[in-house]
Structure formats: structure tokens, C-alpha cells
Design a protein around this motif. Structure first.
Motif, mmCIF file in Angstrom:
data_model
loop_
_atom_site.group_PDB
_atom_site.id
_atom_site.type_symbol
_atom_site.label_atom_id
_atom_site.label_comp_id
_atom_site.label_asym_id
_atom_site.label_seq_id
_atom_site.Cartn_x
_atom_site.Cartn_y
_atom_site.Cartn_z
ATOM 1 N N PRO A 1 0.819 -1.231 0.000
ATOM 2 C CA PRO A 1 0.000 0.000 0.000
ATOM 3 C C PRO A 1 0.849 1.276 0.000
ATOM 4 O O PRO A 1 0.546 2.214 -0.736
ATOM 5 C CB PRO A 1 -0.830 -0.121 1.280
ATOM 6 C CG PRO A 1 -0.909 -1.578 1.535
ATOM 7 C CD PRO A 1 0.414 -2.136 1.069
ATOM 8 N N GLU A 2 1.905 1.304 0.786
ATOM 9 C CA GLU A 2 2.766 2.490 0.828
ATOM 10 C C GLU A 2 3.480 2.698 -0.503
ATOM 11 O O GLU A 2 3.586 3.831 -0.995
ATOM 12 C CB GLU A 2 3.789 2.362 1.960
ATOM 13 C CG GLU A 2 4.730 3.541 2.067
ATOM 14 C CD GLU A 2 4.040 4.858 2.400
ATOM 15 O OE1 GLU A 2 4.558 5.918 1.992
ATOM 16 O OE2 GLU A 2 2.990 4.832 3.053
ATOM 17 N N TYR B 1 0.930 4.019 -2.956
ATOM 18 C CA TYR B 1 0.591 5.396 -2.623
ATOM 19 C C TYR B 1 1.684 6.359 -3.099
ATOM 20 O O TYR B 1 1.390 7.392 -3.710
ATOM 21 C CB TYR B 1 0.356 5.534 -1.120
ATOM 22 C CG TYR B 1 -0.112 6.908 -0.714
ATOM 23 C CD1 TYR B 1 -1.353 7.387 -1.115
ATOM 24 C CD2 TYR B 1 0.686 7.726 0.073
ATOM 25 C CE1 TYR B 1 -1.792 8.643 -0.753
ATOM 26 C CE2 TYR B 1 0.253 8.991 0.447
ATOM 27 C CZ TYR B 1 -0.979 9.438 0.036
ATOM 28 O OH TYR B 1 -1.400 10.691 0.398
ATOM 29 N N ALA C 1 -11.311 -0.945 -3.796
ATOM 30 C CA ALA C 1 -10.194 -1.777 -3.355
ATOM 31 C C ALA C 1 -10.292 -3.183 -3.940
ATOM 32 O O ALA C 1 -9.280 -3.783 -4.315
ATOM 33 C CB ALA C 1 -10.147 -1.835 -1.828
ATOM 34 N N ARG D 1 -7.535 -4.730 -6.400
ATOM 35 C CA ARG D 1 -6.938 -6.028 -6.054
ATOM 36 C C ARG D 1 -6.972 -6.975 -7.250
ATOM 37 O O ARG D 1 -6.002 -7.658 -7.556
ATOM 38 C CB ARG D 1 -7.696 -6.636 -4.879
ATOM 39 C CG ARG D 1 -7.212 -7.997 -4.458
ATOM 40 C CD ARG D 1 -8.020 -8.472 -3.245
ATOM 41 N NE ARG D 1 -7.694 -9.837 -2.955
ATOM 42 C CZ ARG D 1 -8.312 -10.887 -3.475
ATOM 43 N NH1 ARG D 1 -9.316 -10.711 -4.306
ATOM 44 N NH2 ARG D 1 -7.948 -12.106 -3.173
#
Length: 99
Positions: free
Chosen positions: A16-17, A20, A64, A68
Motif C-alpha cells: 500500500p505504501e 501510494y 479496493a 486487487r
């Protein structure tokens, strides 16, 4: 077997990081985020706060799931593997906390 596949493709705490940071470097992403936040602010004037938060959470969860799927397809996984991962994730969602 599903737990092994999950660990390989889903259990990636840094993803996720990474995503982002990648998105923040894209002007189109930042523009879309600004538009989204502006629309949410406009809706806040018309909707009950609780309803607005529910809507925001539902849209986020929906997107999401789509992201995915794109991620897994992007890895080039075969449909059978994707179906097995999805079934396992769906069971976890039904059992787990939805909040």
C-alpha cells in the motif's frame, strides 16, 4: 495451499505504501484525488455525516476489490489461482470485521 498463495501474493505489508508513493508522483492521480475530495465536501453539505461516511467507506471497499483484481491479473496469475484466492478472501471477509 491457499495460505501459501495468500502469503506470496496478498500478504505484502509494504505494497500500500509503495502504491501510494507511486500514485502521488502522478499528476492525474493528484487531480483525481482533488476532484474526489471536492465532490465529497459538496456531498457533505447535503448528506447526514453518518451516511456520508458509510458511502465513502463502501466506495473505498468496492474500489479496493477492483484494484486487487487488477493487481492479481497484472501478476499474470491464472484464473484458477485467482478464483482460489478470491474464495479464500471472500470467506475471510464474511467472517471478519467489516468495519
Amino acid at each position: 495451499m491457499n495460505s501459501i498463495l495468500y502469503a506470496l501474493f496478498e500478504d505484502n505489508p509494504g505494497l500500500p505504501e509503495e502504491v501510494y508513493r507511486f500514485c502521488l508522483a502522478r499528476p492525474a492521480y493528484r487531480a483525481a484525488e482533488r476532484d474526489y475530495r471536492a465532490a465529497l465536501d459538496r456531498a457533505a453539505g447535503s448528506l447526514d455525516r453518518e451516511l456520508l461516511l458509510d458511502l465513502d467507506q463502501a466506495v473505498g471497499a468496492y474500489l479496493a476489490q477492483e484494484v486487487r483484481a487488477y493487481y492479481l491479473f497484472g501478476l499474470g496469475l491464472r484464473r484458477q489461482v485467482l478464483d482460489a484466492l478470491a474464495a479464500d478472501a471472500d470467506r475471510s471477509y464474511e467472517i471478519g470485521d467489516r468495519s
